[in-house]
Design an enzyme around this catalytic site. Structure first.
Site, PDB file in Angstrom:
ATOM      1  CG  MET A   2      -1.877  -1.212   1.209  1.00 20.21           C
ATOM      2  SD  MET A   2      -3.400  -0.943   2.117  1.00 20.21           S
ATOM      3  CE  MET A   2      -2.775  -0.676   3.748  1.00 20.21           C
ATOM      4  CG  HIS A  24       8.652   0.126   5.992  1.00 22.93           C
ATOM      5  ND1 HIS A  24       8.962  -1.203   6.139  1.00 22.93           N
ATOM      6  CD2 HIS A  24       7.308   0.235   6.151  1.00 22.93           C
ATOM      7  CE1 HIS A  24       7.857  -1.877   6.406  1.00 22.93           C
ATOM      8  NE2 HIS A  24       6.836  -1.038   6.411  1.00 22.93           N
ATOM      9  CG  HIS A  75       7.092  -2.227   2.095  1.00 20.04           C
ATOM     10  ND1 HIS A  75       6.934  -1.087   2.852  1.00 20.04           N
ATOM     11  CD2 HIS A  75       5.892  -2.849   2.092  1.00 20.04           C
ATOM     12  CE1 HIS A  75       5.686  -1.033   3.278  1.00 20.04           C
ATOM     13  NE2 HIS A  75       5.034  -2.074   2.844  1.00 20.04           N
ATOM     14  CD  GLN A 117      -5.862  -3.603   3.221  1.00 23.27           C
ATOM     15  OE1 GLN A 117      -5.757  -4.050   2.085  1.00 23.27           O
ATOM     16  NE2 GLN A 117      -4.874  -3.741   4.102  1.00 23.27           N
ATOM     17  CE  LYS A 138       4.494  -4.400  10.727  1.00 15.62           C
ATOM     18  NZ  LYS A 138       3.279  -3.978  11.394  1.00 15.62           N
ATOM     19  CB  VAL A 188      12.916  -5.406   8.396  1.00 10.49           C
ATOM     20  CG1 VAL A 188      14.115  -4.472   8.396  1.00 10.49           C
ATOM     21  CG2 VAL A 188      13.083  -6.476   7.319  1.00 10.49           C
ATOM     22  CB  SER A 193       4.813  -0.448  10.872  1.00  8.86           C
ATOM     23  OG  SER A 193       3.525   0.038  10.555  1.00  8.86           O
TER      24      SER A 193
HETATM   25  O1  PAF Z   1       0.080  -5.656   3.954  1.00  7.51           O
HETATM   26  C1  PAF Z   1      -0.364  -4.760   3.221  1.00  7.51           C
HETATM   27  O2  PAF Z   1       0.294  -3.751   2.946  1.00  7.51           O
HETATM   28  C2  PAF Z   1      -1.755  -4.898   2.642  1.00  7.51           C
HETATM   29  O3  PAF Z   1      -2.618  -5.506   3.552  1.00  7.51           O
HETATM   30  C3  PAF Z   1      -1.789  -5.615   1.289  1.00  7.51           C
HETATM   31  C4  PAF Z   1      -1.348  -7.051   1.419  1.00  7.51           C
HETATM   32  C5  PAF Z   1      -0.901  -4.888   0.299  1.00  7.51           C
HETATM   33  C6  PAF Z   1      -3.215  -5.621   0.729  1.00  7.51           C
HETATM   34  O4  PAF Z   1      -3.693  -4.326   0.521  1.00  7.51           O
END
Ligand code: PAF
Length: 277
Positions: free
Chosen positions: A26, A30, A33, A57, A147, A174, A183
């Protein structure tokens, strides 16, 4: 790297290269990712990263509104680690949801505990977006951070339920140098909350040490008390669970793979973390 703004561009950039590695995100990227992206690049000749803040979500409108977004910074950072043919897919909402997505997934107990209990509808929204992204990107391997241990279990369940031919790879947490799990939400923490937050991981490490001499209930109590001592932190839950079922265990010998999963409110921001016992 290439940027695909819609599925048509994504498909023409992808061509027939296989296997495809996929990291859904999303944005507000950081080091957590980047470790997923680096792993995808290591294992596949073509990596796709999606950046899409998925509205379905979020069970809290303010959380969606305040979710950090900095596309240009994300693209600059990705450009440093991606290869020339790798693709950053940045779809518009209508691309992912041409019609409202009314699907309700049955994840069994997996979305009724911990994060699921505290964020109703959250995992259903994750199931919606990830299943759409898997259909559009059609990856062979996909990479998720440990995480979000419960999210990882949900994704594995989704893949099994929908029979999606993709291998799900979980990657270790991490951490910042002071132990705070990376995060996107960390950047939203107030100064006092950020200063207090490392006690979460410190307490999880202490909990692991306590295992040798204390029963599960005592370890839980002590951990929660330790974190709640900070005026800036308040534990929402701390569950000691089996890694696969995510169901609470009552004694240390009930399972070989036990995790402690925690959610802490730091001001308005929720932080989650976990540790293997
Ligand atoms: O973990 C996330 O950043 C989100 O939940 C994801 C998996 C990209 C779905 O929107």
């Amino acid at each position: 790297m290439k940027i695909a703004k819609n599925t048509k561009e994504l498909n023409s950039l992808k061509g027939n290269t296989r296997p495809v590695g996929f990291v859904p995100t999303m944005g507000a990227l950081h080091k957590g990712h980047f470790s997923l992206v680096n792993e995808a690049v290591r294992h596949t000749p073509l990596t796709v990263i999606s950046i899409f803040v998925n509205p379905t979500q979020f069970n809290d409108e303010n959380d969606l509104k305040n979710y950090p977004r900095d596309l240009q910074k994300d693209l600059n950072n990705l450009d440093r680690i991606l290869r020339e043919n790798d693709i950053v897919y940045v779809p518009m909402e209508k691309e992912i949801y041409p019609e409202p997505d009314n699907r309700i997934f049955d994840f069994g107990h997996l979305d009724k505990i911990m994060e699921g209990k505290n964020r109703p509808g959250h995992f259903n929204g994750v199931g919606q977006v990830v299943s759409v992204l898997f259909r559009l990107v059609n990856p062979d391997l996909t990479f998720f951070g440990e995480k979000d241990l419960q999210q990882l279990a949900i994704i594995r369940k989704l893949v099994e339920m929908l029979k999606i031919p993709v291998s799900v790879v979980g990657m270790p947490i991490v951490r910042e140098s002071d132990g705070l799990a990376m995060s996107s939400r960390n950047q939203l923490l107030g100064k006092n909350e950020r200063k207090a937050a490392p006690v979460i991981y410190k307490s999880l490490l202490e909990a692991v040490n306590l295992r040798k001499k204390e029963k599960i209930e005592i370890v839980k109590e002590k951990t929660i008390r330790q974190i709640n001592k900070s005026p800036y932190l308040s534990v929402e839950y701390f569950e000691i669970v089996d890694e696969t079922t995510l169901l609470p265990v009552k004694s240390w010998n009930e399972s070989t793979d036990i995790y402690g999963c925690i959610a802490v409110k730091a001001g308005e921001i929720r932080l989650i973390d976990n540790i293997k016992f």
